[in-house]
Design a protein around this motif. Structure first.
Motif, mmCIF file in Angstrom:
data_model
loop_
_atom_site.group_PDB
_atom_site.id
_atom_site.type_symbol
_atom_site.label_atom_id
_atom_site.label_comp_id
_atom_site.label_asym_id
_atom_site.label_seq_id
_atom_site.Cartn_x
_atom_site.Cartn_y
_atom_site.Cartn_z
ATOM 1 N N PRO A 1 0.702 -1.242 0.086
ATOM 2 C CA PRO A 1 -0.145 0.239 0.086
ATOM 3 C C PRO A 1 0.941 1.310 -0.151
ATOM 4 C CG PRO A 1 -0.094 -0.942 2.030
ATOM 5 C CD PRO A 1 0.792 -1.827 1.259
ATOM 6 N N PHE A 2 1.428 1.686 -1.280
ATOM 7 C CA PHE A 2 2.380 2.746 -1.127
ATOM 8 C C PHE A 2 1.484 4.009 -1.057
ATOM 9 C CE2 PHE A 2 5.137 -0.243 -3.522
ATOM 10 C CZ PHE A 2 6.287 -0.187 -2.874
ATOM 11 N N LYS A 3 2.364 5.093 -0.390
ATOM 12 C CA LYS A 3 1.908 6.414 -0.470
ATOM 13 C C LYS A 3 3.059 7.366 -0.890
ATOM 14 C CE LYS A 3 -1.434 6.064 3.608
ATOM 15 N NZ LYS A 3 -1.859 6.545 4.850
ATOM 16 N N GLU A 4 2.523 8.274 -1.865
ATOM 17 C CA GLU A 4 3.722 8.991 -2.239
ATOM 18 C C GLU A 4 4.122 10.205 -1.435
ATOM 19 O OE1 GLU A 4 3.584 12.660 -5.528
ATOM 20 O OE2 GLU A 4 2.904 11.047 -6.290
ATOM 21 N N SER A 5 5.269 10.325 -1.207
ATOM 22 C CA SER A 5 6.057 11.095 -0.299
ATOM 23 C C SER A 5 6.598 12.307 -1.008
ATOM 24 C CB SER A 5 7.342 10.408 0.377
ATOM 25 O OG SER A 5 7.844 11.162 1.145
ATOM 26 N N ILE A 6 7.283 12.115 -2.229
ATOM 27 C CA ILE A 6 8.161 13.239 -2.929
ATOM 28 C C ILE A 6 7.877 12.906 -4.322
ATOM 29 C CG2 ILE A 6 10.238 14.370 -3.392
ATOM 30 C CD1 ILE A 6 11.012 13.615 -0.383
ATOM 31 N N ARG A 7 7.943 13.911 -5.218
ATOM 32 C CA ARG A 7 7.924 13.926 -6.479
ATOM 33 C C ARG A 7 9.400 14.678 -7.006
ATOM 34 N NH1 ARG A 7 2.680 13.648 -10.393
ATOM 35 N NH2 ARG A 7 1.485 12.242 -8.992
ATOM 36 N N THR A 8 10.016 14.076 -7.749
ATOM 37 C CA THR A 8 11.410 14.621 -8.221
ATOM 38 C C THR A 8 11.794 14.230 -9.492
ATOM 39 O OG1 THR A 8 13.708 15.593 -7.624
ATOM 40 C CG2 THR A 8 12.810 13.282 -6.817
ATOM 41 N N LYS A 9 13.183 14.441 -9.731
ATOM 42 C CA LYS A 9 13.967 13.684 -11.019
ATOM 43 C C LYS A 9 15.077 13.018 -10.545
ATOM 44 C CE LYS A 9 11.636 16.733 -14.309
ATOM 45 N NZ LYS A 9 12.014 17.615 -15.751
ATOM 46 N N ASN A 10 15.657 12.082 -11.520
ATOM 47 C CA ASN A 10 16.625 11.311 -11.028
ATOM 48 C C ASN A 10 17.510 11.317 -12.399
ATOM 49 O OD1 ASN A 10 18.881 9.688 -10.265
ATOM 50 N ND2 ASN A 10 17.554 7.805 -10.189
ATOM 51 N N GLY A 11 18.509 12.145 -12.897
ATOM 52 C CA GLY A 11 18.898 11.730 -14.030
ATOM 53 C C GLY A 11 18.173 12.312 -15.416
ATOM 54 N N GLY A 12 17.151 13.265 -14.755
ATOM 55 C CA GLY A 12 16.221 13.802 -15.928
ATOM 56 C C GLY A 12 14.968 12.688 -15.852
ATOM 57 N N ILE A 13 14.898 11.595 -15.234
ATOM 58 C CA ILE A 13 13.613 10.973 -15.470
ATOM 59 C C ILE A 13 12.634 11.272 -14.141
ATOM 60 C CG2 ILE A 13 12.956 8.415 -15.131
ATOM 61 C CD1 ILE A 13 15.516 7.653 -16.036
ATOM 62 N N PRO A 14 11.494 11.625 -14.211
ATOM 63 C CA PRO A 14 10.447 11.925 -13.291
ATOM 64 C C PRO A 14 10.395 10.541 -12.415
ATOM 65 C CG PRO A 14 9.778 12.568 -15.521
ATOM 66 C CD PRO A 14 10.948 11.654 -15.636
ATOM 67 N N VAL A 15 10.836 10.944 -11.282
ATOM 68 C CA VAL A 15 10.573 9.844 -10.212
ATOM 69 C C VAL A 15 9.642 10.144 -8.983
ATOM 70 C CG1 VAL A 15 12.568 8.516 -10.827
ATOM 71 C CG2 VAL A 15 12.977 10.236 -9.118
ATOM 72 N N ARG A 16 9.305 9.138 -8.110
ATOM 73 C CA ARG A 16 8.326 9.445 -6.741
ATOM 74 C C ARG A 16 9.001 8.568 -5.623
ATOM 75 N NH1 ARG A 16 4.358 6.427 -8.167
ATOM 76 N NH2 ARG A 16 2.920 7.269 -6.852
ATOM 77 N N LEU A 17 9.127 9.206 -4.679
ATOM 78 C CA LEU A 17 9.570 8.457 -3.641
ATOM 79 C C LEU A 17 8.324 7.814 -2.937
ATOM 80 C CD1 LEU A 17 11.686 7.313 -1.242
ATOM 81 C CD2 LEU A 17 11.181 9.616 -0.110
ATOM 82 N N VAL A 18 7.901 6.666 -3.006
ATOM 83 C CA VAL A 18 6.752 6.030 -2.359
ATOM 84 C C VAL A 18 7.105 5.195 -1.199
ATOM 85 C CG1 VAL A 18 5.635 6.126 -4.649
ATOM 86 C CG2 VAL A 18 6.787 4.266 -4.251
ATOM 87 N N VAL A 19 6.469 5.246 -0.080
ATOM 88 C CA VAL A 19 6.606 4.397 1.162
ATOM 89 C C VAL A 19 5.295 3.469 1.470
ATOM 90 C CG1 VAL A 19 7.049 4.601 3.486
ATOM 91 C CG2 VAL A 19 7.970 6.292 1.684
ATOM 92 N N ALA A 20 5.593 2.493 1.805
ATOM 93 C CA ALA A 20 4.391 1.467 2.306
ATOM 94 C C ALA A 20 4.789 0.651 3.358
ATOM 95 C CB ALA A 20 4.059 0.579 1.155
#
Length: 392
Positions: A367-386
């Motif tokens: 059951p992930f919840k999104e914590s942060i949206r950012t980029k890694n090497g130009g790729i959109p990524v999300r830090l998700v926590v469960a």
């Protein structure tokens, strides 16, 4: 943030990747600096000591800059007038090297090289014997692009809708370059983003940490630095240390203060695993350089080899996204296996995942919840926590 006119006060700005501004503001607050989150970073007004302290302690910022001028200009003679008014000798010593990076957006003065030349001429007038390096529009946000060589002082000039902002870089090499990571695995994770995963998931170094796909060890190493309260910048030098008038004792005293607060060893268990033997060799060498080799247990093993461990703790990992390494369809089994193994052996733990594809993270059935949206090497990524559910 506009440059301050108060004596001995600097208009400082910690540059971050998008989405990390609140996390960086919390880091600043922890070291006694009240910052204001803005797009692209956190601003504050402070002394040179606050700038030095930020460079020493920030784990999630890319660099720390100081705003030294802001003005409106639609003609080159206006640029020349304002550029000559800047006290360049506060930041560049006679005979030393400087570099200008200029970006022009939606402004009447759109020729970045011509703008840079005006600033270069003004600096050379104000600082005898100064040498000015390359002057080019990077085509990206220049505040977060790679820094020049250690001996060059970087100035960042941004024209946006005819408003010119001039900043001086206090960091030199970008802050993610802690100095320990000389050996890399595939798709390396920046140190700042590894720290973001830990801090953004709420980990404070007081519970066990495991990375089951550790690559070159960046997440476990950053975890060990946090757990032992080691300042990430204590073993490197920064551009502000070369500024005329900045006393060496300032930096020495801050580093000594930081070292007195360090723990001799990690109070919690930190582990890193990877099935690639070369990655584990790199991770151990990097941990040795970081001074935390004794705080981390690295092992060459697959995810399926994970064993039981008492809760609570944090599993933090940066698995392949499919857009960089391998094919998305081929990764579905990997994510599914991760979820199955954690439910079997790490119930009650928390999983922090850097994800570029919600479809892949769904394969874990956690059951992930999104914590942060950012980029890694130009790729959109999300830090998700469960939270990994406990059976029953």
């Amino acid at each position: 943030m506009k440059p301050t006119k108060q004596p001995n006060r600097l208009s400082a700005f910690a540059v971050t990747a998008p989405g990390l501004e609140p996390l960086c503001a919390a880091e600043l607050a922890a070291i006694g600096i009240r910052g204001k989150p803005e797009e692209g970073g956190v601003s504050w007004s402070g002394t040179i000591e606050s700038v030095a302290r930020a460079n020493l302690w920030l784990r999630t910022a890319s660099r720390v800059i100081v705003r030294i001028a802001e003005f409106r200009a639609t003609a080159f003679f206006e640029v020349e007038k304002h550029a000559r008014a800047i006290r360049w000798d506060r930041f560049v010593a006679p005979g030393s090297h400087a570099e200008f990076r200029v970006t022009c957006r939606k402004s009447k003065l759109y020729h970045s090289d011509a703008v840079a030349q005006r600033f270069a001429d003004a600096l050379k007038r104000g600082v005898p014997g100064a040498k000015v390096g390359s002057t080019a529009d990077t085509g990206t946000d220049s505040e977060d692009s790679d820094a020049p060589t250690v001996d060059q002082q970087l100035f960042i000039v941004r024209f946006n809708r005819d408003i010119c902002t001039v900043s001086v870089d206090s960091s030199g090499a970008l802050l993610h370059l802690r100095g320990y990571r000389q050996q890399l695995a595939k798709a390396p994770l920046r140190e700042t983003l590894a720290a973001t995963m830990l801090l953004g998931s709420g980990w404070k170094g007081d519970t066990p940490l495991a990375d089951v796909m550790c690559g070159s060890g960046t997440i476990p190493i950053e975890a060990a630095l946090i757990a032992r309260r080691i300042a990430p910048g204590r073993n490197r030098t920064f551009a502000f240390q070369r500024w005329p008038g900045v006393e060496a004792q300032l930096w020495t005293s801050l580093v000594d203060e930081a070292r007195r607060g360090e723990l001799e060893q990690s109070p919690v268990t930190i582990t890193g695993a990877d099935r690639d033997a070369g990655a584990i060799r790199s991770a151990r060498a990097n941990a040795e350089r970081a001074g935390v080799a004794d705080d981390i247990t690295f092992s060459e093993q697959s995810i399926s080899a994970l064993v039981d461990a008492p809760a609570p703790g944090l599993v933090a990992c940066n698995p392949p996204y499919g857009v960089r390494i391998g094919d998305t369809d081929a990764l579905r089994d990997l994510y599914a296996q991760l979820g199955n193994v954690l439910r079997r052996h790490r119930a009650g733990w928390t999983l922090a995942l850097l994800s570029a594809d919600p479809r892949l993270e769904q394969q874990t059935r956690l059951p992930f919840k999104e914590s942060i949206r950012t980029k890694n090497g130009g790729i959109p990524v999300r830090l998700v926590v469960a939270d990994v559910p406990v059976p029953g």
